[in-house]
Design an enzyme around this catalytic site. Structure first.
Site, mmCIF file in Angstrom:
data_model
loop_
_atom_site.group_PDB
_atom_site.id
_atom_site.type_symbol
_atom_site.label_atom_id
_atom_site.label_comp_id
_atom_site.label_asym_id
_atom_site.label_seq_id
_atom_site.Cartn_x
_atom_site.Cartn_y
_atom_site.Cartn_z
ATOM 1 N N PHE A 113 -3.391 -12.651 -5.036
ATOM 2 C CA PHE A 113 -4.368 -11.886 -4.262
ATOM 3 C C PHE A 113 -3.826 -10.477 -4.061
ATOM 4 O O PHE A 113 -2.741 -10.295 -3.523
ATOM 5 C CB PHE A 113 -4.666 -12.529 -2.896
ATOM 6 N N ASP A 122 4.041 -7.159 -4.955
ATOM 7 C CA ASP A 122 3.127 -7.076 -3.820
ATOM 8 C C ASP A 122 3.738 -7.906 -2.691
ATOM 9 O O ASP A 122 3.688 -9.129 -2.710
ATOM 10 C CB ASP A 122 1.752 -7.607 -4.248
ATOM 11 N N LYS A 162 -0.042 -5.138 5.958
ATOM 12 C CA LYS A 162 -0.074 -6.169 7.001
ATOM 13 C C LYS A 162 0.880 -5.924 8.172
ATOM 14 O O LYS A 162 0.544 -5.179 9.067
ATOM 15 C CB LYS A 162 0.120 -7.554 6.367
HETATM 16 C C1 LIG Z 1 -3.754 -9.136 2.529
HETATM 17 C C2 LIG Z 1 -3.215 -8.877 1.184
HETATM 18 C C3 LIG Z 1 -3.662 -7.795 0.415
HETATM 19 C C4 LIG Z 1 -4.810 -6.891 0.841
HETATM 20 O O1 LIG Z 1 -4.535 -6.216 2.015
HETATM 21 P P1 LIG Z 1 -5.738 -5.467 2.796
HETATM 22 O O2 LIG Z 1 -5.032 -4.734 3.890
HETATM 23 O O3 LIG Z 1 -6.659 -6.548 3.285
HETATM 24 O O4 LIG Z 1 -6.404 -4.583 1.828
HETATM 25 C C5 LIG Z 1 -3.061 -7.570 -0.803
HETATM 26 N N1 LIG Z 1 -2.070 -8.358 -1.246
HETATM 27 C C6 LIG Z 1 -1.615 -9.412 -0.538
HETATM 28 C C7 LIG Z 1 -0.501 -10.239 -1.070
HETATM 29 C C8 LIG Z 1 -2.185 -9.721 0.694
HETATM 30 O O5 LIG Z 1 -1.758 -10.783 1.378
#
Ligand SMILES: *Cc1c(COP(=O)(O)O)cnc(C)c1O
Length: 405
Positions: free
Chosen positions: A138, A223, A252
């Site tokens: 994600f 990420d 986050k």
């Molecule tokens: C939450 C998340 C995102 C996206 O972050 P947003 O602030 O909602 O755009 C991207 N990568 C990972 C691994 C995430 O957990």
């Protein structure tokens, strides 16, 4: 306004894109939150890995309030003190050399994709543009980050998505080796996949990914939006694997509850984003960065990251105990305080029943319960959560027995 009134206004005026629990939260303190009817919950969701220090951590609140009274915004036409202070904390506690600040995870990953493409096209004079990502990953909800995300449900109805994203199975070295060609510029992956169902990279896998990237001369970008900031028991999850990525993205937990994202890169790669090449109005906002600096200071000073390791293994053990007791629990996995419990049944009902008993948990994919408590929880919090889970699961398995009988 109580829960049902707030809910009714929301249902009338907000777009219907979220699936929400039926209450409104109005207050938080440490590991607990309260809803608009005054009910208290133990929070093992933490705003999806955002409130790593718990709710309204006094040092974060103080840093924000102080900065709000001084300067809330000035744009990136000027330097601002909290931004450079947070940058220094991130760089001095990692092997990276430079930071770009933005407002969210998706925006951080967009920045990383643009950085990778521009590094090859402008610095290296090559046309490499493809980015390999993983199934079950994600990376966000913008068009490019949705395209990068290896889950069909995030793509549906948004065609045409930007080209150049190639997906391979996670933890499969051969598949990655095959997918990288002379148009590939980077690999991006989560060391621990969060939204996709809590899958950690296997022990030797990331070393192999690093080797492939080095041999093919492409960038390794991680990420760590969910698994970074101490969540797995190290400041960055990649530290568990003995690798040195070229780029890492954060968001986050970085802003302690305020919107803040970051792209960290090594010097040579960072050169690709020269003056005027990329930017963000709110990125590195003084208030968000003051919060971020307070978060970093708290993470580094108080043995908090070590607590994530200890509470992570304590919770893991307790969840293993439940697995021995209930046949519908298939697997417990994860790293530190990013833990998942795979079920053979739908997790939604367990989430509902736990909430009714005062525990907030989340269901990552349909059958994986995800546990993301604050990193400063105690054994008592873990005991309280597991006791509620045990009661809920006990009532479900009794129901099951009745049906069989
Ligand atoms: C939450 C998340 C995102 C996206 O972050 P947003 O602030 O909602 O755009 C991207 N990568 C990972 C691994 C995430 O957990």
């Amino acid at each position: 306004m109580g829960n049902s009134f707030i809910k009714s206004l929301g249902e009338k005026y907000l777009m219907k894109n979220y699936i929400r629990q039926p209450m409104a939260l109005v207050k938080g303190e440490g590991a607990y939150v309260w809803d608009a009817d005054g009910n208290r919950y133990l929070d093992f969701v933490s705003g999806i890995a955002v409130n790593n220090l718990g709710h309204c951590h006094p040092e974060v609140v103080e840093a924000c309030c102080e900065q709000i009274g001084k300067l809330m915004h000035c744009s990136n036409l000027y330097w601002n003190e909290p931004q450079v202070e947070l940058a220094q904390l991130l760089i001095e506690n990692s092997h990276f050399d430079r930071v770009f600040f933005c407002n969210s995870g998706a925006e951080a990953n967009e920045g990383a994709f643009k950085l990778a493409r521009r590094y090859f096209q402008v610095v290296k004079g090559s046309r490499r543009y493809k980015i390999v990502t993983m199934y079950k990953s994600f990376h966000g909800r913008t068009l490019a980050t949705a395209a990068a995300t290896g889950q069909e449900k995030v793509h549906t109805g948004f065609d045409p998505l930007p080209p150049g994203f190639v997906h391979v199975p996670f933890n499969d070295v051969q598949a990655l080796e095959k997918a990288v060609d002379d148009e590939t510029c980077a690999v991006m992956l989560e060391p621990v996949q969060g939204e996709g169902g809590v899958y950690a990279a296997e022990a030797g896998y990331l070393k192999e990914v690093e080797r492939i990237c080095r041999e093919k001369g492409i960038l390794l970008m991680l990420d760590e939006i969910q698994c970074g900031m101490g969540r797995t028991g190290n400041l960055f999850a990649y530290e568990h694997y003995g690798i040195k990525p070229h780029v890492v993205t954060l968001a986050k937990a970085l802003g302690g509850g305020l919107p803040l994202g970051a792209v960290l890169a090594v010097e040579e790669v960072s050169e690709a984003l020269g003056p005027g090449s990329h930017g963000s109005t709110f990125g590195g906002n003084p208030v968000s960065c003051a919060a971020g600096a307070a978060v970093m200071a708290a993470l580094l000073e108080n043995g908090l990251i070590n607590n994530a390791t200890q509470m992570g293994s304590y919770l893991f053990e307790k969840l293993e105990g439940l697995k021995r007791k209930y046949g519908f629990i298939m697997d417990i996995r994860g790293l530190g305080l990013l833990l998942g419990m795979e079920l053979s049944i739908d997790g939604g009902k367990i989430v509902d029943l736990c909430r009714e008993k005062g525990l907030l948990i989340n269901c990552a994919s349909q059958k994986v319960l995800r546990f993301l408590p604050p990193l400063n929880i105690t054994r008592e919090h873990v005991d309280e959560a597991v006791e509620i889970l045990d009661k809920v699961m006990g009532s479900l398995s009794e129901e099951g027995e009745d049906e069989i009988g």
